[in-house]
Write a protein that holds these residues in place. Structure first.
Motif, PDB file in Angstrom:
ATOM      1  N   LYS A 237       0.805  -1.215   0.000  1.00 58.54           N
ATOM      2  CA  LYS A 237       0.000   0.000   0.000  1.00 58.54           C
ATOM      3  C   LYS A 237       0.842   1.271   0.000  1.00 58.54           C
ATOM      4  N   TYR A 238       2.120   1.171   0.360  1.00 55.97           N
ATOM      5  CA  TYR A 238       2.975   2.354   0.379  1.00 55.97           C
ATOM      6  C   TYR A 238       3.822   2.471  -0.892  1.00 55.97           C
ATOM      7  N   GLU A 243       0.217   4.282  -5.257  1.00 53.25           N
ATOM      8  CA  GLU A 243      -0.072   5.707  -5.424  1.00 53.25           C
ATOM      9  C   GLU A 243      -0.769   5.976  -6.753  1.00 53.25           C
ATOM     10  N   THR A 275      -5.503   1.038   2.622  1.00 54.51           N
ATOM     11  CA  THR A 275      -4.505   1.972   2.103  1.00 54.51           C
ATOM     12  C   THR A 275      -4.418   3.207   2.987  1.00 54.51           C
ATOM     13  N   ASP A 278      -2.222   1.943   5.878  1.00 53.73           N
ATOM     14  CA  ASP A 278      -0.847   1.477   5.676  1.00 53.73           C
ATOM     15  C   ASP A 278      -0.123   2.129   4.498  1.00 53.73           C
ATOM     16  N   GLY A 279      -0.769   3.073   3.811  1.00 54.21           N
ATOM     17  CA  GLY A 279      -0.185   3.612   2.602  1.00 54.21           C
ATOM     18  C   GLY A 279       0.864   4.675   2.836  1.00 54.21           C
ATOM     19  N   SER A 280       1.467   5.132   1.749  1.00 60.73           N
ATOM     20  CA  SER A 280       2.348   6.297   1.799  1.00 60.73           C
ATOM     21  C   SER A 280       1.482   7.536   1.939  1.00 60.73           C
ATOM     22  N   SER A 281       2.096   8.689   2.139  1.00 58.39           N
ATOM     23  CA  SER A 281       1.311   9.915   2.279  1.00 58.39           C
ATOM     24  C   SER A 281       0.492  10.187   1.024  1.00 58.39           C
ATOM     25  N   SER A 283      -0.585   7.780  -1.376  1.00 56.34           N
ATOM     26  CA  SER A 283      -1.666   6.805  -1.558  1.00 56.34           C
ATOM     27  C   SER A 283      -2.749   6.982  -0.492  1.00 56.34           C
TER      28      SER A 283
END
Length: 403
Positions: A237-238, A243, A275, A278-281, A283
């Motif tokens: 998710k990251y 994204e 997401t 657990d995602g990046s900023s 996503s």
């Protein structure tokens, strides 16, 4: 299955290294320029002579000579000693007029071996060279690439998807590709292609969706959303891939057809909620944007579906740790999820407990009360601001602008 392979946009060389390794070993023995791959690199004068010779054979030779010349283009680019020399070789070949005959070799009258060799040569010429990408499209490569994207040979389809990905990164190519049948064919690749072809298809659609020019990309949500959700479930998710996937899903959530497709896919909302957790900023931002689009379109229809997937903890984390714009979206969504006059799915005490548990995870039990109080105050403040804004809008109906 987890998607581990991902196109590195800053290094298109990595993509080329994955293409036809076994064929290259055979070519080393037969090519007229194979000796240049061993020993010292050729001097600029010698390199110019080789480029001119390849261009002559490609333009005026028979079929066998054309295929060998296309192989030599690929080899000379790849065997250059450093990125600067690779760039120079690409420019020299384009100036020598090799792109047009290579594009002509992509058409169906040529045998598959010739089409594949020409496509590999064009991929090497396009890598990290925006001008060559534009030249390749201007030379008429889109129609034969579309035919290859539909070909029964899976390897050719994968090469064609890689070519569309490379060409779609040039801004001036995006409108041409968006107005072709590329979006529909890439949507089909999403459903049935190899892992790498599906990754390339998502990145191509992402590139086309960021075009600054008309026509804008139009996608069939019913066809695109299910495979996008499936890929989002499989990937980290990251990741950069997540994204791009969530970016497309947020766009698609702007239409009723897209919202219906997201909720109709088993685990569609859950994939977005995960997401957010657990995602990046980036996503996270797009995932919460998609969820917010659902809830804003019809709170009664989507609120319970989002709550059922356990969205609250991830949204609370986003209000504390996200970017400014992501925090605003998360707070707005939290307000929509907890503010319902018709039913009390989430009571005040339940919300306070969830906030306290989350605060304890962040700052420990010693500071949990203080952190939870701050988070709840932020949510209340956002709710007051939204209600004030709604009241002003209701009180001033004549302030709307007529366009």
């Amino acid at each position: 299955m987890v998607l581990e392979r991902e196109m590195n946009e800053d290094d298109e060389e990595a993509m080329l290294k994955n293409q036809a390794e076994e064929e290259e070993e055979e070519e080393e023995d037969s090519s007229s320029t194979s000796s240049t791959s061993k020993g010292t690199p050729p001097s600029p004068w010698c390199r110019k002579m080789m480029v001119d010779d390849v261009a002559r054979r490609l333009n005026h030779g028979d079929l066998r000579a054309k295929i060998e010349a296309a192989r030599d283009i690929r080899r000379l680019v790849r065997k250059s000693s450093n990125p600067n020399s690779k760039s120079a070789v690409r420019c020299h070949f384009a100036a020598a007029g090799v792109i047009e005959p290579l594009v002509s070799m992509l058409h169906s009258p040529f045998p598959l071996a010739a089409r594949e060799t020409a496509l590999l040569a064009l991929l090497n010429l396009a890598a990290r060279n925006q001008r060559n990408k534009i030249r390749i499209v201007t030379a008429g490569s889109i129609p034969p690439l579309m035919e290859l994207l539909k070909h029964q040979n899976s390897h050719l389809r994968e090469l064609a998807a890689a070519a569309i990905l490379s060409l779609s990164s040039a801004e001036s190519n995006k409108s041409t590709l968006a107005s072709s049948c590329a979006p529909n064919l890439l949507s089909q690749v999403l459903c049935s292609g190899s892992v790498q072809a599906r990754v390339d298809a998502v990145t191509s659609l992402y590139n086309l969706s960021t075009s600054e020019h008309e026509p804008k990309l139009v996608l069939d949500a019913k066809a695109v959303v299910p495979p996008l959700i499936s890929l989002l479930k499989e990937c980290k998710k990251y990741s950069k891939f997540a994204e791009k996937t969530t970016f497309l899903l947020e766009i698609l959530s702007g239409s009723e057809q897209g919202r219906g497709a997201i909720t109709n896919v088993d685990g569609g909302i859950l994939a977005l909620v995960e997401t957010v957790e657990d995602g990046s900023s980036i996503s996270m931002f797009h995932a919460v944007g998609a969820l917010l689009s659902l809830c804003q379109s019809s709170r009664d229809k989507y609120r319970e579906l989002i709550l059922r997937e356990g969205a609250i903890p991830g949204l609370l984390r986003l209000t504390a740790e996200g970017t400014s714009s992501a925090r605003d979206k998360a707070r707005t969504l939290l307000d929509l999820l907890r503010d319902s006059p018709k039913e009390k799915v989430l009571t005040s005490s339940e919300l306070e407990r969830i906030v306290y548990d989350f605060a304890a995870q962040i700052d420990g039990t010693d500071k949990a009360v203080e952190t939870a109080k701050r988070l709840l105050q932020d949510m209340v403040q956002k709710s007051v601001e939204l209600n004030t804004s709604r009241a002003k809008n209701r009180a001033s109906p004549r302030t709307a602008t007529i366009v």
